[in-house]
Scaffold this active site. Structure first.
Site, short mmCIF file in Angstrom:
data_model
loop_
_atom_site.label_atom_id
_atom_site.label_comp_id
_atom_site.label_asym_id
_atom_site.label_seq_id
_atom_site.Cartn_x
_atom_site.Cartn_y
_atom_site.Cartn_z
N ASP A 20 0.84 -1.20 0.00
CA ASP A 20 0.00 0.00 0.00
C ASP A 20 0.87 1.25 0.00
O ASP A 20 1.91 1.29 0.66
CB ASP A 20 -0.90 0.04 1.23
CG ASP A 20 -2.05 -0.95 1.15
OD1 ASP A 20 -2.22 -1.59 0.10
OD2 ASP A 20 -2.79 -1.07 2.13
N ASP A 41 -0.38 -2.54 -4.84
CA ASP A 41 -1.55 -2.69 -3.97
C ASP A 41 -2.33 -1.38 -3.98
O ASP A 41 -2.27 -0.64 -4.95
CB ASP A 41 -1.09 -3.09 -2.56
CG ASP A 41 -2.14 -3.89 -1.80
OD1 ASP A 41 -3.34 -3.77 -2.11
OD2 ASP A 41 -1.78 -4.63 -0.87
N ASP A 42 -3.04 -1.06 -2.90
CA ASP A 42 -3.83 0.18 -2.87
C ASP A 42 -2.92 1.40 -2.91
O ASP A 42 -1.90 1.45 -2.23
CB ASP A 42 -4.69 0.24 -1.60
CG ASP A 42 -5.76 -0.84 -1.57
OD1 ASP A 42 -6.28 -1.19 -2.65
OD2 ASP A 42 -6.06 -1.32 -0.48
N HIS A 81 -4.31 -1.05 -7.10
CA HIS A 81 -5.78 -1.11 -7.03
C HIS A 81 -6.45 0.26 -6.95
O HIS A 81 -7.64 0.33 -6.69
CB HIS A 81 -6.21 -1.94 -5.83
CG HIS A 81 -5.58 -3.29 -5.77
ND1 HIS A 81 -5.60 -4.19 -6.82
CD2 HIS A 81 -4.90 -3.91 -4.77
CE1 HIS A 81 -4.97 -5.29 -6.47
NE2 HIS A 81 -4.52 -5.14 -5.24
N ARG A 111 -12.66 3.18 -5.33
CA ARG A 111 -13.65 2.15 -5.01
C ARG A 111 -14.02 2.17 -3.53
O ARG A 111 -13.23 2.56 -2.67
CB ARG A 111 -13.13 0.77 -5.37
CG ARG A 111 -11.95 0.32 -4.51
CD ARG A 111 -11.50 -1.07 -4.87
NE ARG A 111 -10.27 -1.41 -4.15
CZ ARG A 111 -9.81 -2.64 -4.05
NH1 ARG A 111 -10.46 -3.64 -4.61
NH2 ARG A 111 -8.70 -2.89 -3.40
N LYS A 113 -14.79 -0.34 -0.67
CA LYS A 113 -14.41 -1.73 -0.43
C LYS A 113 -15.11 -2.21 0.85
O LYS A 113 -14.82 -1.72 1.93
CB LYS A 113 -12.89 -1.78 -0.28
CG LYS A 113 -12.27 -3.13 -0.27
CD LYS A 113 -10.75 -2.95 -0.29
CE LYS A 113 -9.99 -4.21 -0.06
NZ LYS A 113 -8.56 -3.98 -0.01
#
Length: 124
Positions: A20, A41-42, A81, A111, A113
């Site tokens: 992240d 990742d995020d 992501h 998004r 989540k």
């Protein structure tokens, strides 16, 4: 808690898991701006924390965990992501603004989540 993250550059391989860019766990009055994040990742996350007080009068869930009060502005996200609001199993994430964000080769843009059959919420 006042947090300002400005002009940050994060680089990690796009095939690397759990990398992240920036995680905001709870807190209030938070800003990340003018930054570049390239990872697997995020890019940026807003999640809850049990140490963060409620953002105002309720009603709020029994399991009191809060997060949000975050502005994400003028960010470039490469790979990964995108911006994730939530991952909320309990508590509430509120008041998140995402503006002028560029996504390149990301699975998602911005998004929400959530997990089914859990008590978490995203509000506003």
């Amino acid at each position: 808690s006042r947090v300002r993250v400005l002009g940050l550059r994060v680089e990690a391989p796009h095939d690397s898991p759990n990398t992240d860019g920036i995680n905001f766990g709870g807190g209030s009055d938070q800003l990340v701006a003018d930054s570049h994040i390239s990872n697997g990742d995020d890019c940026v996350t807003a999640i809850t924390s049990t140490s963060t007080p409620p953002p105002g009068p309720g009603p709020w869930p029994t399991l009191r965990a809060f997060g949000g009060s975050l502005v994400v502005r003028n960010i470039t996200c490469v790979g990964g992501h995108g911006v994730s609001i939530g991952s909320v199993r309990t508590g509430v994430v509120t008041n998140v603004t995402v503006e002028d964000v560029r996504f390149y080769r990301s699975d998602n843009g911005c998004r929400i989540k959530m997990y089914p059959n859990n008590l978490g919420r995203v509000s506003q």
